[in-house]
Motif scaffolding. Structure first.
Motif, PDB file in Angstrom:
ATOM      1  N   GLY A 144       0.629   6.993   3.383  1.00 19.59           N
ATOM      2  CA  GLY A 144      -0.349   8.071   3.460  1.00 19.59           C
ATOM      3  C   GLY A 144      -1.723   7.691   2.958  1.00 19.59           C
ATOM      4  O   GLY A 144      -2.634   8.514   2.929  1.00 19.59           O
ATOM      5  N   SER A 145      -1.896   6.436   2.563  1.00 16.96           N
ATOM      6  CA  SER A 145      -3.207   6.011   2.057  1.00 16.96           C
ATOM      7  C   SER A 145      -4.141   5.639   3.200  1.00 16.96           C
ATOM      8  O   SER A 145      -5.301   5.315   2.972  1.00 16.96           O
ATOM      9  N   GLY A 146      -3.634   5.688   4.415  1.00 14.31           N
ATOM     10  CA  GLY A 146      -4.450   5.298   5.559  1.00 14.31           C
ATOM     11  C   GLY A 146      -4.593   3.794   5.672  1.00 14.31           C
ATOM     12  O   GLY A 146      -5.459   3.290   6.374  1.00 14.31           O
ATOM     13  N   ALA A 147      -3.721   3.069   4.964  1.00 13.67           N
ATOM     14  CA  ALA A 147      -3.793   1.611   4.984  1.00 13.67           C
ATOM     15  C   ALA A 147      -3.438   1.093   6.374  1.00 13.67           C
ATOM     16  O   ALA A 147      -2.453   1.505   6.970  1.00 13.67           O
ATOM     17  N   SER A 148      -4.279   0.204   6.870  1.00 11.17           N
ATOM     18  CA  SER A 148      -4.013  -0.403   8.167  1.00 11.17           C
ATOM     19  C   SER A 148      -4.606  -1.802   8.198  1.00 11.17           C
ATOM     20  O   SER A 148      -5.436  -2.171   7.364  1.00 11.17           O
ATOM     21  N   ARG A 183      -0.133  -0.026  10.906  1.00 12.12           N
ATOM     22  CA  ARG A 183      -0.358   1.071   9.961  1.00 12.12           C
ATOM     23  C   ARG A 183       0.881   1.291   9.120  1.00 12.12           C
ATOM     24  O   ARG A 183       2.005   1.246   9.614  1.00 12.12           O
ATOM     25  N   ARG A 184       0.655   1.564   7.848  1.00 11.48           N
ATOM     26  CA  ARG A 184       1.748   1.832   6.908  1.00 11.48           C
ATOM     27  C   ARG A 184       2.269   3.239   7.158  1.00 11.48           C
ATOM     28  O   ARG A 184       1.507   4.196   7.196  1.00 11.48           O
ATOM     29  N   VAL A 185       3.582   3.356   7.364  1.00  8.91           N
ATOM     30  CA  VAL A 185       4.242   4.652   7.530  1.00  8.91           C
ATOM     31  C   VAL A 185       5.392   4.721   6.529  1.00  8.91           C
ATOM     32  O   VAL A 185       5.641   3.768   5.787  1.00  8.91           O
ATOM     33  N   GLU A 241       0.842  -1.196   0.000  1.00  8.42           N
ATOM     34  CA  GLU A 241       0.000   0.000   0.000  1.00  8.42           C
ATOM     35  C   GLU A 241       0.884   1.254   0.000  1.00  8.42           C
ATOM     36  O   GLU A 241       1.951   1.265   0.615  1.00  8.42           O
ATOM     37  N   GLU A 290      -5.826  -4.746  11.310  1.00  7.87           N
ATOM     38  CA  GLU A 290      -6.006  -5.044  12.725  1.00  7.87           C
ATOM     39  C   GLU A 290      -6.286  -6.523  12.888  1.00  7.87           C
ATOM     40  O   GLU A 290      -6.951  -7.132  12.052  1.00  7.87           O
ATOM     41  N   ARG A 340      -2.768  -3.315  15.987  1.00  8.57           N
ATOM     42  CA  ARG A 340      -3.134  -2.494  14.826  1.00  8.57           C
ATOM     43  C   ARG A 340      -1.840  -2.134  14.110  1.00  8.57           C
ATOM     44  O   ARG A 340      -0.906  -1.618  14.722  1.00  8.57           O
TER      45      ARG A 340
END
Length: 175
Positions: free
Chosen positions: A14-18, A47-49, A11, A20, A45
């Protein structure tokens, strides 16, 4: 506590991809000096950074500890939170190795694009253990002379008198 994060790593940042998922492990040995009684349950959780993943969550577990005052073994439930960064070791698209991670506080994502949360959770649990574990807040401890458990009642020992106080005793007798 291993999760495949290949799809999440593809992903864009910054796409908000996460992603859980729940954590449920029956028999886990986090550390040779750490006794865990029963299962570990929790939630993570991911998250892509920019450099990789930021993973946070919590676990509930029961620790087997020894009281610092009376030396009895007891069980203490703990709710431990964690938040760690994970960086890839292999590019997820091309499969080429990436330069090694030079930061100490970042965990690796292995060449199969799997994240193992065991070490991150182990470190968080070790930090959550009290410095002086007590079986109960008002634990009376052991008698310094005979070793009797004072939680069960007083012992028959006479209190020790410090020899340095004999001078005061003589002053009281002279008056």
């Amino acid at each position: 506590m291993i999760f495949n994060v290949a799809q999440l790593m593809k992903e864009p940042v910054g796409s908000g991809a996460s992603y859980e998922d729940d954590i449920a492990e029956e028999q886990v040995q986090l550390d040779k000096d750490l006794t865990i009684v029963g299962p570990i349950t929790g939630h993570a959780r991911m998250r892509r950074v920019n450099q990789g993943l930021l993973i946070d969550g919590w676990v509930d577990l029961t620790l087997g500890l020894e009281c610092a005052r009376c030396l009895k073994h007891f069980e203490q439930p703990e709710h431990v939170t964690f938040e760690e960064r994970f960086n890839p070791t292999v590019d997820v698209v091309t499969g080429t190795p990436l330069p090694p991670i030079e930061e100490d506080d970042v965990f690796p994502i292995d060449e199969h694009h799997q994240v193992d949360l065991t070490e991150a959770i182990r470190q968080a649990v070790l930090l959550a253990i009290p410095m002086v574990p007590l079986c109960k807040e008002d634990c009376a401890g052991l008698c310094a002379q005979c070793g009797h458990d004072l939680n069960l009642g007083p012992c028959d020992c006479k209190p020790e008198i410090d020899d340095r106080l004999n001078v005061l005793k003589q002053l009281l007798q002279n008056e």
